[in-house]
Design a protein around this motif. Structure first.
Motif, PDB file in Angstrom:
ATOM      1  N   LEU A   1      11.612 -11.972  -9.662  1.00  0.00           N
ATOM      2  CA  LEU A   1      11.438 -11.041  -8.551  1.00  0.00           C
ATOM      3  C   LEU A   1      12.081  -9.684  -8.850  1.00  0.00           C
ATOM      4  N   PHE A   2      13.227  -9.683  -9.496  1.00  0.00           N
ATOM      5  CA  PHE A   2      13.911  -8.448  -9.850  1.00  0.00           C
ATOM      6  C   PHE A   2      12.996  -7.558 -10.692  1.00  0.00           C
ATOM      7  N   HIS A   3      12.304  -8.156 -11.660  1.00  0.00           N
ATOM      8  CA  HIS A   3      11.371  -7.409 -12.500  1.00  0.00           C
ATOM      9  C   HIS A   3      10.123  -6.995 -11.727  1.00  0.00           C
ATOM     10  N   LEU A   4       9.602  -7.890 -10.910  1.00  0.00           N
ATOM     11  CA  LEU A   4       8.387  -7.570 -10.151  1.00  0.00           C
ATOM     12  C   LEU A   4       8.624  -6.474  -9.120  1.00  0.00           C
ATOM     13  N   LEU A   5       9.788  -6.465  -8.508  1.00  0.00           N
ATOM     14  CA  LEU A   5      10.082  -5.447  -7.504  1.00  0.00           C
ATOM     15  C   LEU A   5      10.110  -4.043  -8.109  1.00  0.00           C
ATOM     16  N   ALA A   6      10.350  -3.952  -9.399  1.00  0.00           N
ATOM     17  CA  ALA A   6      10.382  -2.656 -10.077  1.00  0.00           C
ATOM     18  C   ALA A   6       8.990  -2.193 -10.504  1.00  0.00           C
ATOM     19  N   GLU A   7       8.008  -3.059 -10.379  1.00  0.00           N
ATOM     20  CA  GLU A   7       6.642  -2.749 -10.828  1.00  0.00           C
ATOM     21  C   GLU A   7       5.691  -2.716  -9.638  1.00  0.00           C
ATOM     22  N   LYS A   8       5.140  -1.569  -9.358  1.00  0.00           N
ATOM     23  CA  LYS A   8       4.253  -1.415  -8.195  1.00  0.00           C
ATOM     24  C   LYS A   8       2.992  -2.279  -8.292  1.00  0.00           C
ATOM     25  N   SER A   9       2.421  -2.360  -9.481  1.00  0.00           N
ATOM     26  CA  SER A   9       1.145  -3.070  -9.624  1.00  0.00           C
ATOM     27  C   SER A   9       1.291  -4.503 -10.121  1.00  0.00           C
ATOM     28  N   GLY A  10       2.515  -4.995 -10.183  1.00  0.00           N
ATOM     29  CA  GLY A  10       2.740  -6.364 -10.640  1.00  0.00           C
ATOM     30  C   GLY A  10       2.763  -6.459 -12.151  1.00  0.00           C
ATOM     31  N   LEU A  11       2.931  -7.680 -12.627  1.00  0.00           N
ATOM     32  CA  LEU A  11       2.989  -7.961 -14.061  1.00  0.00           C
ATOM     33  C   LEU A  11       2.228  -9.244 -14.346  1.00  0.00           C
ATOM     34  N   SER A  12       1.719  -9.353 -15.554  1.00  0.00           N
ATOM     35  CA  SER A  12       1.107 -10.620 -15.950  1.00  0.00           C
ATOM     36  C   SER A  12       2.217 -11.625 -16.212  1.00  0.00           C
ATOM     37  N   GLN A  13       1.868 -12.904 -16.120  1.00  0.00           N
ATOM     38  CA  GLN A  13       2.853 -13.944 -16.415  1.00  0.00           C
ATOM     39  C   GLN A  13       3.316 -13.825 -17.861  1.00  0.00           C
ATOM     40  N   GLU A  14       2.416 -13.455 -18.748  1.00  0.00           N
ATOM     41  CA  GLU A  14       2.776 -13.286 -20.160  1.00  0.00           C
ATOM     42  C   GLU A  14       3.790 -12.152 -20.320  1.00  0.00           C
ATOM     43  N   ASN A  15       3.574 -11.067 -19.602  1.00  0.00           N
ATOM     44  CA  ASN A  15       4.503  -9.945 -19.667  1.00  0.00           C
ATOM     45  C   ASN A  15       5.877 -10.345 -19.128  1.00  0.00           C
ATOM     46  N   LEU A  16       5.905 -11.126 -18.057  1.00  0.00           N
ATOM     47  CA  LEU A  16       7.167 -11.626 -17.519  1.00  0.00           C
ATOM     48  C   LEU A  16       7.896 -12.476 -18.552  1.00  0.00           C
ATOM     49  N   ALA A  17       7.147 -13.346 -19.236  1.00  0.00           N
ATOM     50  CA  ALA A  17       7.755 -14.202 -20.262  1.00  0.00           C
ATOM     51  C   ALA A  17       8.383 -13.361 -21.365  1.00  0.00           C
ATOM     52  N   GLU A  18       7.694 -12.305 -21.777  1.00  0.00           N
ATOM     53  CA  GLU A  18       8.233 -11.425 -22.815  1.00  0.00           C
ATOM     54  C   GLU A  18       9.482 -10.704 -22.336  1.00  0.00           C
ATOM     55  N   ARG A  19       9.426 -10.142 -21.140  1.00  0.00           N
ATOM     56  CA  ARG A  19      10.559  -9.377 -20.612  1.00  0.00           C
ATOM     57  C   ARG A  19      11.804 -10.250 -20.430  1.00  0.00           C
ATOM     58  N   LEU A  20      11.590 -11.476 -19.973  1.00  0.00           N
ATOM     59  CA  LEU A  20      12.712 -12.364 -19.680  1.00  0.00           C
ATOM     60  C   LEU A  20      13.095 -13.238 -20.867  1.00  0.00           C
ATOM     61  N   ASP A  21      12.287 -13.172 -21.924  1.00  0.00           N
ATOM     62  CA  ASP A  21      12.518 -13.962 -23.123  1.00  0.00           C
ATOM     63  C   ASP A  21      12.613 -15.451 -22.801  1.00  0.00           C
ATOM     64  N   ILE A  22      11.634 -15.917 -22.023  1.00  0.00           N
ATOM     65  CA  ILE A  22      11.519 -17.340 -21.709  1.00  0.00           C
ATOM     66  C   ILE A  22      10.089 -17.776 -21.948  1.00  0.00           C
ATOM     67  N   GLY A  23       9.880 -19.065 -22.027  1.00  0.00           N
ATOM     68  CA  GLY A  23       8.560 -19.598 -22.327  1.00  0.00           C
ATOM     69  C   GLY A  23       7.556 -19.375 -21.210  1.00  0.00           C
ATOM     70  N   LYS A  24       6.294 -19.317 -21.602  1.00  0.00           N
ATOM     71  CA  LYS A  24       5.214 -19.109 -20.634  1.00  0.00           C
ATOM     72  C   LYS A  24       5.145 -20.245 -19.616  1.00  0.00           C
ATOM     73  N   ALA A  25       5.405 -21.462 -20.056  1.00  0.00           N
ATOM     74  CA  ALA A  25       5.360 -22.600 -19.132  1.00  0.00           C
ATOM     75  C   ALA A  25       6.455 -22.476 -18.069  1.00  0.00           C
ATOM     76  N   ALA A  26       7.642 -22.039 -18.478  1.00  0.00           N
ATOM     77  CA  ALA A  26       8.739 -21.854 -17.526  1.00  0.00           C
ATOM     78  C   ALA A  26       8.394 -20.754 -16.520  1.00  0.00           C
ATOM     79  N   VAL A  27       7.789 -19.689 -16.994  1.00  0.00           N
ATOM     80  CA  VAL A  27       7.370 -18.615 -16.089  1.00  0.00           C
ATOM     81  C   VAL A  27       6.323 -19.140 -15.125  1.00  0.00           C
ATOM     82  N   SER A  28       5.377 -19.897 -15.621  1.00  0.00           N
ATOM     83  CA  SER A  28       4.310 -20.441 -14.770  1.00  0.00           C
ATOM     84  C   SER A  28       4.890 -21.333 -13.672  1.00  0.00           C
ATOM     85  N   ARG A  29       5.820 -22.210 -14.033  1.00  0.00           N
ATOM     86  CA  ARG A  29       6.453 -23.094 -13.042  1.00  0.00           C
ATOM     87  C   ARG A  29       7.230 -22.295 -12.001  1.00  0.00           C
ATOM     88  N   THR A  30       7.960 -21.300 -12.472  1.00  0.00           N
ATOM     89  CA  THR A  30       8.788 -20.509 -11.563  1.00  0.00           C
ATOM     90  C   THR A  30       7.925 -19.650 -10.647  1.00  0.00           C
TER      91      THR A  30
END
Length: 148
Positions: A41-70
């Motif tokens: 949420l901290f990252h998404l709140l800084a982005e007006k148009s949202g982010l892809s789940q893949e982009n979130l995984a890269e930014r947070l340095d966590i796996g795509k599956a973990a991002v998907s679950r969260t």
């Protein structure tokens, strides 16, 4: 520096991260959020148009599956919306809901609290020096990782 000193620095870095995570978890508990959910949420709140789940995984340095679950958990709690991208049906764009926007100041405050606590007794010049040193450490370590 001896190996013992290097081990002590390593353990201190890990302890700082662990304690910071505990502070964030306590601060976010009132919103029924985990630290992992807060990070997204901290990252998404800084982005007006949202982010892809893949982009979130890269930014947070966590796996795509973990991002998907969260993200799924955040969607169930009403904090985010997911929509498939028209150009790639396998990719979701995640945006914050009105609920997340309302809670945004509390979410940002959770992370600001970590900094306020961490910086007690540290002057601004000392903090700037620390930030510069940490950036250099990151550059050094990252160069080794990307070299391989």
């Amino acid at each position: 520096m001896t190996r013992h000193d290097i081990g002590a620095v390593w353990m201190t870095m890990k302890a700082v991260l662990r304690s910071a995570r505990q502070i964030v978890n306590v601060e976010l508990a009132a919103l029924n959020l985990t630290g992992a959910e807060g990070d997204i949420l901290f990252h998404l709140l800084a982005e007006k148009s949202g982010l892809s789940q893949e982009n979130l995984a890269e930014r947070l340095d966590i796996g795509k599956a973990a991002v998907s679950r969260t993200v799924h958990a955040l969607e169930n709690k009403g904090y985010v919306h997911r929509e498939k991208l028209t150009d790639d049906a396998r990719t979701y764009r995640v945006t914050v809901s009105d609920t997340a926007k309302i809670a945004g100041s509390q979410i940002r405050k959770a992370y600001e609290t970590v900094y306020e606590v961490a910086l007690r007794g540290i002057s601004e010049p000392d903090f700037q020096h620390l930030a510069m040193l940490l950036n250099q450490v990151h550059t050094n370590v990252n160069a080794r990782v990307t070299k391989r």
